[in-house]
Write a protein that holds these residues in place. Structure first.
Motif, PDB file in Angstrom:
ATOM      1  N   PRO A   4       0.820  -1.217   0.000  1.00  0.00           N
ATOM      2  CA  PRO A   4       0.000   0.000   0.000  1.00  0.00           C
ATOM      3  C   PRO A   4       0.847   1.256   0.000  1.00  0.00           C
ATOM      4  O   PRO A   4       2.012   1.245   0.368  1.00  0.00           O
ATOM      5  CB  PRO A   4      -0.803  -0.126   1.290  1.00  0.00           C
ATOM      6  CG  PRO A   4       0.015  -1.010   2.169  1.00  0.00           C
ATOM      7  CD  PRO A   4       0.753  -1.941   1.251  1.00  0.00           C
ATOM      8  N   GLY A   5       0.225   2.338  -0.419  1.00  0.00           N
ATOM      9  CA  GLY A   5       0.893   3.628  -0.393  1.00  0.00           C
ATOM     10  C   GLY A   5       1.669   3.970  -1.642  1.00  0.00           C
ATOM     11  O   GLY A   5       2.391   4.959  -1.662  1.00  0.00           O
ATOM     12  N   GLU A   6       1.528   3.191  -2.704  1.00  0.00           N
ATOM     13  CA  GLU A   6       2.264   3.445  -3.945  1.00  0.00           C
ATOM     14  C   GLU A   6       1.333   3.377  -5.149  1.00  0.00           C
ATOM     15  O   GLU A   6       0.306   2.719  -5.114  1.00  0.00           O
ATOM     16  CB  GLU A   6       3.375   2.410  -4.138  1.00  0.00           C
ATOM     17  CG  GLU A   6       4.443   2.474  -3.081  1.00  0.00           C
ATOM     18  CD  GLU A   6       5.523   1.429  -3.292  1.00  0.00           C
ATOM     19  OE1 GLU A   6       6.685   1.769  -3.079  1.00  0.00           O
ATOM     20  OE2 GLU A   6       5.202   0.286  -3.654  1.00  0.00           O
ATOM     21  N   VAL A   7       1.748   4.075  -6.196  1.00  0.00           N
ATOM     22  CA  VAL A   7       1.109   3.921  -7.498  1.00  0.00           C
ATOM     23  C   VAL A   7       2.149   3.234  -8.376  1.00  0.00           C
ATOM     24  O   VAL A   7       3.270   3.725  -8.505  1.00  0.00           O
ATOM     25  CB  VAL A   7       0.710   5.280  -8.124  1.00  0.00           C
ATOM     26  CG1 VAL A   7       0.056   5.058  -9.476  1.00  0.00           C
ATOM     27  CG2 VAL A   7      -0.206   6.047  -7.204  1.00  0.00           C
ATOM     28  N   CYS A   8       1.775   2.110  -8.936  1.00  0.00           N
ATOM     29  CA  CYS A   8       2.713   1.336  -9.747  1.00  0.00           C
ATOM     30  C   CYS A   8       2.315   1.395 -11.216  1.00  0.00           C
ATOM     31  O   CYS A   8       1.124   1.380 -11.550  1.00  0.00           O
ATOM     32  CB  CYS A   8       2.768  -0.103  -9.259  1.00  0.00           C
ATOM     33  SG  CYS A   8       3.393  -0.227  -7.564  1.00  0.00           S
ATOM     34  N   PHE A   9       3.323   1.472 -12.058  1.00  0.00           N
ATOM     35  CA  PHE A   9       3.154   1.609 -13.504  1.00  0.00           C
ATOM     36  C   PHE A   9       3.896   0.470 -14.193  1.00  0.00           C
ATOM     37  O   PHE A   9       4.981   0.080 -13.761  1.00  0.00           O
ATOM     38  CB  PHE A   9       3.730   2.948 -13.980  1.00  0.00           C
ATOM     39  CG  PHE A   9       3.103   4.141 -13.313  1.00  0.00           C
ATOM     40  CD1 PHE A   9       2.010   4.773 -13.887  1.00  0.00           C
ATOM     41  CD2 PHE A   9       3.601   4.629 -12.115  1.00  0.00           C
ATOM     42  CE1 PHE A   9       1.429   5.876 -13.281  1.00  0.00           C
ATOM     43  CE2 PHE A   9       3.029   5.729 -11.496  1.00  0.00           C
ATOM     44  CZ  PHE A   9       1.938   6.355 -12.077  1.00  0.00           C
ATOM     45  N   TRP A  10       3.320  -0.028 -15.300  1.00  0.00           N
ATOM     46  CA  TRP A  10       3.941  -1.103 -16.060  1.00  0.00           C
ATOM     47  C   TRP A  10       4.075  -0.710 -17.521  1.00  0.00           C
ATOM     48  O   TRP A  10       3.294   0.083 -18.043  1.00  0.00           O
ATOM     49  CB  TRP A  10       3.102  -2.370 -15.973  1.00  0.00           C
ATOM     50  CG  TRP A  10       3.151  -3.012 -14.634  1.00  0.00           C
ATOM     51  CD1 TRP A  10       4.008  -3.979 -14.207  1.00  0.00           C
ATOM     52  CD2 TRP A  10       2.285  -2.735 -13.523  1.00  0.00           C
ATOM     53  NE1 TRP A  10       3.744  -4.311 -12.912  1.00  0.00           N
ATOM     54  CE2 TRP A  10       2.693  -3.569 -12.458  1.00  0.00           C
ATOM     55  CE3 TRP A  10       1.224  -1.865 -13.318  1.00  0.00           C
ATOM     56  CZ2 TRP A  10       2.068  -3.564 -11.224  1.00  0.00           C
ATOM     57  CZ3 TRP A  10       0.599  -1.846 -12.083  1.00  0.00           C
ATOM     58  CH2 TRP A  10       1.019  -2.693 -11.054  1.00  0.00           C
ATOM     59  N   THR A  11       5.031  -1.323 -18.185  1.00  0.00           N
ATOM     60  CA  THR A  11       5.302  -1.030 -19.592  1.00  0.00           C
ATOM     61  C   THR A  11       4.409  -1.808 -20.549  1.00  0.00           C
ATOM     62  O   THR A  11       4.422  -1.545 -21.741  1.00  0.00           O
ATOM     63  CB  THR A  11       6.772  -1.317 -19.930  1.00  0.00           C
ATOM     64  OG1 THR A  11       7.067  -2.678 -19.576  1.00  0.00           O
ATOM     65  CG2 THR A  11       7.706  -0.372 -19.180  1.00  0.00           C
ATOM     66  N   LYS A  12       3.645  -2.776 -20.035  1.00  0.00           N
ATOM     67  CA  LYS A  12       2.748  -3.563 -20.888  1.00  0.00           C
ATOM     68  C   LYS A  12       1.339  -3.541 -20.303  1.00  0.00           C
ATOM     69  O   LYS A  12       1.158  -3.376 -19.096  1.00  0.00           O
ATOM     70  CB  LYS A  12       3.253  -4.995 -21.012  1.00  0.00           C
ATOM     71  CG  LYS A  12       4.573  -5.076 -21.751  1.00  0.00           C
ATOM     72  CD  LYS A  12       4.962  -6.488 -22.048  1.00  0.00           C
ATOM     73  CE  LYS A  12       6.263  -6.471 -22.825  1.00  0.00           C
ATOM     74  NZ  LYS A  12       6.689  -7.792 -23.211  1.00  0.00           N
ATOM     75  N   PRO A  13       0.334  -3.726 -21.144  1.00  0.00           N
ATOM     76  CA  PRO A  13      -1.047  -3.768 -20.651  1.00  0.00           C
ATOM     77  C   PRO A  13      -1.241  -4.885 -19.625  1.00  0.00           C
ATOM     78  O   PRO A  13      -0.465  -5.841 -19.576  1.00  0.00           O
ATOM     79  CB  PRO A  13      -1.873  -4.044 -21.909  1.00  0.00           C
ATOM     80  CG  PRO A  13      -1.014  -3.610 -23.051  1.00  0.00           C
ATOM     81  CD  PRO A  13       0.401  -3.865 -22.607  1.00  0.00           C
ATOM     82  N   GLY A  14      -2.286  -4.751 -18.848  1.00  0.00           N
ATOM     83  CA  GLY A  14      -2.629  -5.794 -17.887  1.00  0.00           C
ATOM     84  C   GLY A  14      -1.689  -5.862 -16.696  1.00  0.00           C
ATOM     85  O   GLY A  14      -1.599  -6.908 -16.054  1.00  0.00           O
ATOM     86  N   GLN A  15      -0.981  -4.773 -16.403  1.00  0.00           N
ATOM     87  CA  GLN A  15      -0.032  -4.716 -15.297  1.00  0.00           C
ATOM     88  C   GLN A  15       1.064  -5.775 -15.449  1.00  0.00           C
ATOM     89  O   GLN A  15       1.401  -6.497 -14.511  1.00  0.00           O
ATOM     90  CB  GLN A  15      -0.777  -4.845 -13.959  1.00  0.00           C
ATOM     91  CG  GLN A  15      -1.799  -3.736 -13.779  1.00  0.00           C
ATOM     92  CD  GLN A  15      -2.671  -3.893 -12.565  1.00  0.00           C
ATOM     93  OE1 GLN A  15      -2.317  -4.540 -11.609  1.00  0.00           O
ATOM     94  NE2 GLN A  15      -3.851  -3.274 -12.608  1.00  0.00           N
ATOM     95  N   HIS A  16       1.622  -5.816 -16.658  1.00  0.00           N
ATOM     96  CA  HIS A  16       2.725  -6.725 -16.988  1.00  0.00           C
ATOM     97  C   HIS A  16       3.898  -5.905 -17.514  1.00  0.00           C
ATOM     98  O   HIS A  16       3.786  -4.711 -17.762  1.00  0.00           O
ATOM     99  CB  HIS A  16       2.284  -7.743 -18.042  1.00  0.00           C
ATOM    100  CG  HIS A  16       1.315  -8.739 -17.510  1.00  0.00           C
ATOM    101  ND1 HIS A  16      -0.048  -8.554 -17.612  1.00  0.00           N
ATOM    102  CD2 HIS A  16       1.492  -9.901 -16.845  1.00  0.00           C
ATOM    103  CE1 HIS A  16      -0.668  -9.585 -17.049  1.00  0.00           C
ATOM    104  NE2 HIS A  16       0.247 -10.410 -16.572  1.00  0.00           N
ATOM    105  N   GLY A  17       4.997  -6.569 -17.737  1.00  0.00           N
ATOM    106  CA  GLY A  17       6.193  -5.897 -18.234  1.00  0.00           C
ATOM    107  C   GLY A  17       7.018  -5.347 -17.081  1.00  0.00           C
ATOM    108  O   GLY A  17       6.895  -5.784 -15.944  1.00  0.00           O
ATOM    109  N   THR A  18       7.819  -4.369 -17.371  1.00  0.00           N
ATOM    110  CA  THR A  18       8.664  -3.755 -16.361  1.00  0.00           C
ATOM    111  C   THR A  18       7.819  -2.864 -15.467  1.00  0.00           C
ATOM    112  O   THR A  18       7.053  -2.049 -15.948  1.00  0.00           O
ATOM    113  CB  THR A  18       9.778  -2.919 -17.032  1.00  0.00           C
ATOM    114  OG1 THR A  18      10.519  -3.761 -17.902  1.00  0.00           O
ATOM    115  CG2 THR A  18      10.699  -2.302 -15.994  1.00  0.00           C
TER     116      THR A  18
END
Length: 125
Positions: free
Chosen positions: A37-51
Motif C-alpha cells: 500500500p501507499g504506492e502507485v505502480c506503472f507497467w510497460t505492458k497492458p494488464g499490469q505486466h512488463g517492467t
C-alpha cells in the motif's frame, strides 16, 4: 617452512569459507504490483505486466526511461490523488489518478514524464 605455508593456506581457507558460504545477494525487489500500500505502480505492458516501477508520495518523481512515454498500465494503492505529469514545450498537463484507481490499458501513459502528489501547476489534460 612448507608446514607454515600449509597452515597459512588453511587459515586463509578457513577465513574465506564464511564469505564463500554466505547467502547470495537478495533477489531484485518484488514486481511493482507486489510492493504494498501507499504506492502507485506503472507497467510497460497492458494488464499490469512488463517492467514495473512504483511512485510513493509525497513529492515529484521523474519516471524512469523504461516508462517515459511508454507506460501501458497502472494501479494505485494510495489513499490520495496522484498526478501523472506530461511536460511539453508549451507548458505541462496532468492526468488525475484517483485513490485506488487502475487501468490495464492506459492510453495516457504514452505521454507520462513524471508523477507527483500535486498538479505541479499544470493544466488538466
Amino acid at each position: 617452512m612448507l608446514r607454515t605455508f600449509a597452515l597459512s593456506a588453511a587459515a586463509v581457507l578457513t577465513a574465506l569459507t564464511p564469505a564463500l558460504a554466505s547467502p547470495a545477494p537478495a533477489s531484485p525487489a518484488a514486481p511493482a504490483g507486489e510492493r504494498g500500500p501507499g504506492e502507485v505502480c506503472f507497467w510497460t505492458k497492458p494488464g499490469q505486466h512488463g517492467t514495473g516501477w512504483c511512485y510513493k508520495p509525497p513529492g515529484y518523481a521523474d519516471v524512469p526511461e523504461s516508462h517515459h512515454d511508454k507506460t501501458a498500465s497502472f494501479r494505485s494503492d494510495v489513499n490520495q490523488n496522484v498526478y501523472a505529469i506530461d511536460w511539453g514545450r508549451n507548458g505541462c498537463h496532468y492526468r488525475l489518478i484517483r485513490p485506488y484507481d487502475f487501468s490495464d490499458n492506459w492510453s495516457w501513459g504514452s505521454r507520462i514524464d513524471g508523477v507527483s502528489h500535486t498538479s505541479e501547476g499544470c493544466e488538466a489534460a
